[in-house]
Design a protein around this motif. Structure first.
Motif, short mmCIF file in Angstrom:
data_model
loop_
_atom_site.label_atom_id
_atom_site.label_comp_id
_atom_site.label_asym_id
_atom_site.label_seq_id
_atom_site.Cartn_x
_atom_site.Cartn_y
_atom_site.Cartn_z
N GLU A 148 0.86 -1.19 0.00
CA GLU A 148 0.00 0.00 0.00
C GLU A 148 0.90 1.24 0.00
O GLU A 148 0.95 2.00 0.97
CB GLU A 148 -0.92 -0.01 1.22
N HIS A 149 1.59 1.45 -1.10
CA HIS A 149 2.61 2.49 -1.15
C HIS A 149 2.04 3.90 -1.13
O HIS A 149 2.79 4.87 -0.96
CB HIS A 149 3.49 2.29 -2.40
N LYS A 150 0.75 4.05 -1.28
CA LYS A 150 0.14 5.37 -1.17
C LYS A 150 -0.11 5.77 0.28
O LYS A 150 -0.48 6.91 0.55
CB LYS A 150 -1.18 5.41 -1.95
N ASN A 151 0.09 4.83 1.18
CA ASN A 151 -0.05 5.08 2.61
C ASN A 151 1.33 5.37 3.20
O ASN A 151 2.19 4.47 3.25
CB ASN A 151 -0.68 3.86 3.29
N PRO A 152 1.60 6.59 3.64
CA PRO A 152 2.94 6.92 4.16
C PRO A 152 3.39 6.03 5.32
O PRO A 152 4.58 5.74 5.44
CB PRO A 152 2.79 8.38 4.61
N ALA A 153 2.45 5.58 6.15
CA ALA A 153 2.82 4.73 7.28
C ALA A 153 3.38 3.40 6.80
O ALA A 153 4.35 2.87 7.38
CB ALA A 153 1.61 4.51 8.19
N CYS A 154 2.80 2.85 5.76
CA CYS A 154 3.29 1.59 5.20
C CYS A 154 4.68 1.76 4.60
O CYS A 154 5.55 0.88 4.74
CB CYS A 154 2.32 1.06 4.14
N VAL A 155 4.90 2.86 3.93
CA VAL A 155 6.21 3.13 3.33
C VAL A 155 7.27 3.27 4.41
O VAL A 155 8.37 2.71 4.32
CB VAL A 155 6.15 4.39 2.44
N ARG A 156 6.96 4.01 5.46
CA ARG A 156 7.92 4.17 6.57
C ARG A 156 8.23 2.82 7.22
O ARG A 156 9.40 2.52 7.52
CB ARG A 156 7.36 5.14 7.61
N ALA A 157 7.20 2.02 7.44
CA ALA A 157 7.40 0.71 8.06
C ALA A 157 8.27 -0.18 7.17
O ALA A 157 9.14 -0.91 7.67
CB ALA A 157 6.05 0.04 8.31
#
Length: 631
Positions: free
Chosen positions: A159-168
């Motif tokens: 879910e690369h549009k979700n910043p939290a997922c990218v940070r994780a």
């Protein structure tokens, strides 16, 4: 006839081919999902046949060389013995349900395509197969580690549009690369002792093992540094305290649920495998007087105890489904470290009874690795089903799902009993083995009794945590979110997502009721893994007394007798049922429950996850792991 090592190579090739095929077919999520499932199933057949062949007929005489470059020290060799067979089989068994569950789960992501999911899933599985069977500890180890890590990184940030997922995802990647570097540096330190005739295999596991006595004699500090790096690298991979708290919760929460299931159930086990392989199979028996195995056992046992206690206490505070399960993954891996530490602490004594206890501790650790994969893999699929039904991971917003999701509720209950160590479920047997080895082994290492006390207490805390998890999700009054969701659609997931849950739940019950299956396999695994201290472990391995009996060891004492427990529990339930009927009281079924004067079905009158264990959370605030603010 295909050798076990060739089966692994073919499985890796199938995964790579399947990744290409699913990428080409990615416009159709359903078709790509089925191709992925068929590819994973094909590799599972090959891997399980190879594992069964090793466990019944013994390992190959020599590693299988696929590609040799002797002048550079690069040589791609594969070897499958009993220990690697168990972990390879575990990957195969867990990959199939995850792939089947994914077929319909991925369809919920309307904004993200299958091309970002299935190719990476297959490469991730192929990397796991390679990492668990390569004999190289440097270059090909690095390649397979990356083949496992980079696709799983892409899956975490699906879910690369979700910043939290990218940070994780980036946090996960950093920790995995640090772990990889630590292991490679450790191997590099030991490779300087490789015999001259093995120069073409400088970083091969066998060559390093052969050169280890010389390094121990000339430079014991180098060996200490190397094994410290092994513990650091594989410990990070497992989620050992304090590193697990830094990457595990966000990673497991952000990834799609089938991916969380695989990361928790099999990726973390590559750390377990590496830890056991290095500390028990790398050191030759001839060097046991120079290698401080007992001290390493103390360090690992204490670290495992701290890990299991802190992870579980932090899990008790959580109010999101997957975040709660993530902290419990840290806690359960602590049990595995404790069992491994018990083995290392007791094995050098030379006392046959303590050697047997050491094997029981190791078998408990290996068995708990299998059990953790089964019940935690199931719990993440359960959490995925809840999220599919309600669109939320927030426990405070859930309630009353039993009415709408009965099958998911039953499998969640089985998994909750299993992870909590309730008798007749698989988690109890492996934990019990670790407890027995630690408590009886405390006569030689007194600190093990304290470790066992914390482990037993932590199991009770785990049960308390899952009373909250299951109770507020399925048993409490229906929440507004659940009522609104049920009005729009059927909440129970479809058959393709139910089958994996039922399969894993059945495995949890089977291994709890008939644990002799697992212990027989582990005895065979030790008998076919005689390198290093493997022969000592195999010769001291406890024997089984029968398919329905428990483990017999230590002066013939039965450590666990499931059939006797089944009979006792059946009699207790029968007596309780008879007493309940003696009064002749009628059972009221249509009467509405008494709500203490409140009539409104408002969420403010419900007992939510946030209200559980307030005093415990207050007194253990210092331990960290505060829950995320709910939506």
């Amino acid at each position: 006839m295909m050798s076990p090592e060739q089966a692994v190579v073919y499985s890796i090739v199938i995964c790579i081919g399947g990744a290409v095929a699913t990428l080409l077919l990615s416009k159709s999520k359903s078709l790509a999902g089925w191709v992925s499932f068929l590819a994973v199933s094909a590799t599972a057949v090959l891997i399980l046949q190879a594992a069964a062949g090793v466990l019944t007929g013994g390992a190959s005489a020599h590693p299988y060389t696929l590609w040799a470059m002797p002048n550079t020290g690069w040589e791609l060799r594969f070897y499958v013995d009993g220990l690697s067979s168990i972990f390879l089989g575990l990957v195969a068994v867990m990959a199939v349900p995850a792939a089947l569950y994914s077929i319909n789960y991925v369809k919920r992501y309307s904004e993200y395509g299958a091309g970002r999911y299935y190719p990476h899933l297959l490469l991730f599985i192929g990397g796991m197969y390679g990492l668990l069977s390569t004999t190289d500890t440097m270059w090909y180890f690095f390649i397979f580690w990356q083949l496992m890590t980079l696709p799983s990184f892409a899956l975490v940030r699906y879910e690369h549009k979700n910043p939290a997922c990218v940070r994780a995802a980036y946090k996960y990647l950093i920790f995995m690369e640090v772990a990889c570097a630590a292991v490679m540096i450790g191997a590099g330190l030991l490779a300087v002792g490789t015999p001259a005739e093995g120069a073409g295999l400088k970083y091969d596991f066998d060559a390093i093992s052969a050169g280890l006595p010389a390094i121990l004699a000339s430079s014991p500090g180098t060996v200490t540094a190397a094994f410290t790096l092994f513990l650091l690298g594989f410990g990070i991979k497992m989620g050992m305290w304090p590193f697990g708290q830094l990457w595990v919760p966000e990673t497991y929460t952000s990834a799609p649920s089938p991916v969380s299931s695989l990361i928790s159930s099999v990726l973390s086990k590559s750390g377990v495998y590496g830890l056991m392989r290095c500390f028990l199979w790398l050191v030759p028996v001839s060097a046991q007087d120079q290698f401080p195995m007992g001290k390493w056992g103390m360090i690992i046992a204490i670290l495992g105890t701290v890990t299991l206690f802190t992870g579980t206490m932090q899990a008790l505070k959580q109010e999101q489904t997957k975040r709660l399960l993530a902290f419990h993954s840290i806690g359960q891996l602590g049990y595995i470290m404790l069992g491994t530490g018990v083995c290392l602490a007791l094995l050098p004594s030379g006392d046959p009874k303590l050697a047997t206890l050491a094997v029981i501790g190791l078998c408990g650790a290996i068995f708990h690795s299998v059990n953790h994969a089964l019940f935690k893999g199931l719990l993440f699929l359960n959490a995925g089903s809840i999220e599919m039904a309600t669109g939320s991971q927030e426990l405070n917003h859930l309630g009353g799902l039993m009415k709408y999701m009965p099958l998911t509720a039953v499998t969640t209950l089985i998994a909750s009993f299993s992870i909590s160590g309730v008798p007749l479920f698989n988690g109890f047997v492996s934990k019990w083995s670790i407890y027995v080895a630690a408590i009886q082994g405390s006569s030689a290492a007194g600190y093990l009794a304290i470790c066992a006390l914390f482990a037993i207490m932590t199991s009770a805390i785990t049960l308390a945590s899952f009373i909250k998890f299951f109770g507020v999700s399925f048993l409490s009054r229906q929440s507004t979110l659940v009522i609104e969701s049920a009005a729009r659609k059927k909440l129970e997931v479809d058959g393709l997502m139910q089958i994996p849950q039922v399969f894993l739940a059945a495995c949890c019950i089977l291994l709890g009721v008939v644990p002799a299956i697992a212990y027989t396999v582990m005895n065979q695994a030790l008998n076919t893994s005689r390198q290093g201290f493997g022969a000592v472990l195999a010769d001291a391995a406890p024997m089984m007394s029968g398919p329905w009996a428990g483990l017999d060891a230590v002066n013939g004492t039965a450590l666990f007798a499931p059939m006797a427990l089944i009979i006792v529990m059946a009699l207790v339930f029968l007596v309780t049922y008879i007493i309940s009927k003696l009064g002749g009281a009628a059972r009221r079924t249509a009467a509405p429950p008494w709500l203490c004067g409140y009539v409104l079905e408002a969420d403010c009158y419900r007992y939510s996850a946030h209200n559980f264990y307030g005093e415990i959370k207050r007194y253990f605030k210092w331990i960290g792991g505060a829950p995320k603010k709910h939506e």
